[in-house]
Design an enzyme around this catalytic site. Structure first.
Site, PDB file in Angstrom:
ATOM      1  N   GLU A  40      43.978 -37.335 110.762  1.00 11.05           N
ATOM      2  CA  GLU A  40      43.210 -38.363 110.386  1.00 11.05           C
ATOM      3  C   GLU A  40      43.102 -39.577 111.682  1.00 11.05           C
ATOM      4  O   GLU A  40      44.128 -39.519 112.538  1.00 11.05           O
ATOM      5  CB  GLU A  40      44.069 -39.118 109.409  1.00 11.05           C
ATOM      6  CG  GLU A  40      43.653 -40.502 108.780  1.00 11.05           C
ATOM      7  CD  GLU A  40      44.730 -40.972 107.827  1.00 11.05           C
ATOM      8  OE1 GLU A  40      44.453 -41.744 106.749  1.00 11.05           O
ATOM      9  OE2 GLU A  40      45.943 -40.727 107.842  1.00 11.05           O
ATOM     10  N   LYS A 111      38.225 -40.023 102.181  1.00 11.83           N
ATOM     11  CA  LYS A 111      39.611 -40.366 101.607  1.00 11.83           C
ATOM     12  C   LYS A 111      39.353 -40.733 100.167  1.00 11.83           C
ATOM     13  O   LYS A 111      39.075 -41.878  99.916  1.00 11.83           O
ATOM     14  CB  LYS A 111      40.504 -41.070 102.552  1.00 11.83           C
ATOM     15  CG  LYS A 111      41.988 -40.941 102.170  1.00 11.83           C
ATOM     16  CD  LYS A 111      42.695 -41.734 103.216  1.00 11.83           C
ATOM     17  CE  LYS A 111      43.959 -41.929 102.863  1.00 11.83           C
ATOM     18  NZ  LYS A 111      44.919 -42.582 103.867  1.00 11.83           N
ATOM     19  N   CYS A 147      45.816 -37.311 104.202  1.00 13.74           N
ATOM     20  CA  CYS A 147      46.865 -37.957 104.288  1.00 13.74           C
ATOM     21  C   CYS A 147      47.608 -38.322 102.773  1.00 13.74           C
ATOM     22  O   CYS A 147      48.233 -37.467 102.395  1.00 13.74           O
ATOM     23  CB  CYS A 147      46.630 -39.354 104.979  1.00 13.74           C
ATOM     24  SG  CYS A 147      48.446 -40.086 105.963  1.00 13.74           S
TER      25      CYS A 147
END
Length: 264
Positions: A40, A111, A147
């Site tokens: 990321e 995300k 993440c």
């Protein structure tokens, strides 16, 4: 299928970061990898400047990576940012994973779960995505996540039910007490939840290079978790390249023995 995880520390300059990426693409290809995954925020590290400015120039970052992917016949998964919206006068971005295939095909994943935890509020500057992403490459169905997504088992089950056999998690994990333990535990748990091989690639810990930053900047410890949750290869806190040969037949064997997806 041979897969590489490229653990690196990125900085404020997209062009410098792209050069790092292209060097690691070449190195991964030289080791026989057919896919290389990056963390990321590879286009610009958190805490190094305005992400909306980075998002406006994302094509300049991607251009040399596309070329390297084609030159080396390797798929690349890399994190960056794209423009999203304006909220209360603030230009927000999507925290995006770019999947660049050597034939020129591209996929993007925004995300889904913003990191509003441990005193950080990603949603101030990042808009959540709405859809999962799977793609097929070299006969393998891949899922992706970013993440904080790793804390949400339902997303990994959804990816598996959509056909994923392996899932790439790209992160810039925030440091702190117990955070490396959480990272490793979550990687193993999500592999067991989904009966997928989880490839978890993090930014290297910047402190290993004498760099001090605030925010989620990475703890390293990129690793591979087999479909039964067993930890396989892993790195330490420093930059490095991890190589793993994906065994898809092993995924099928685990699912026959442990049919959690069918039983849920």
């Amino acid at each position: 299928m041979r897969v590489a995880l490229a653990q690196l520390t990125t900085g404020p300059s997209p062009s410098d970061n792209a050069r790092q990426v292209c060097q690691l693409i070449s190195e991964a290809s030289g080791k026989g990898a057919q896919l290389v995954a990056f963390p990321e925020a590879t286009s610009q590290a958190f805490g190094t400047g305005r992400l909306d400015h980075n998002a406006e120039c994302i094509e300049d970052f991607l251009a040399p990576i596309r070329q390297a992917a084609q030159e080396h016949s390797i798929a690349v998964v890399v994190g960056g940012f794209t423009p999203a919206d304006n909220q209360e006068g603030r230009n927000r971005v999507h925290n995006t994973l770019f999947v660049v295939l050597p034939d020129g095909t591209e996929h993007r994943y925004n995300k889904r779960h913003c990191y509003d935890a441990f005193g950080f509020k990603e949603s101030d500057n990042v808009k959540s995505g709405e859809a999962n992403l799977t793609f097929t490459y070299e006969g393998v169905c891949w899922g992706v996540a970013t993440c904080y997504d790793i804390r949400f088992p339902q997303q990994f089950k959804q990816l598996a039910r959509a056909g994923a056999q392996a899932i790439i998690v790209s992160a810039s994990w925030q440091s702190g007490p117990g955070k490396v333990r959480q990272w490793n535990t979550l990687g193993s748990a999500r592999a067991m939840d989904s009966t997928c091989v989880v490839f978890a690639v993090d930014q290297a810990d910047p402190e290993t290079q004498g760099i001090t930053r605030e925010g989620p900047c990475g703890v390293g410890n990129s690793g591979v978790f087999l479909a039964d949750g067993t930890p396989s290869e892993s790195l330490g806190a420093e930059p490095g390249l991890l190589i793993h040969d994906l065994d898809v037949e092993g995924v099928d064997a685990v699912r026959k023995t442990l049919p959690v997806l069918a039983d849920d």
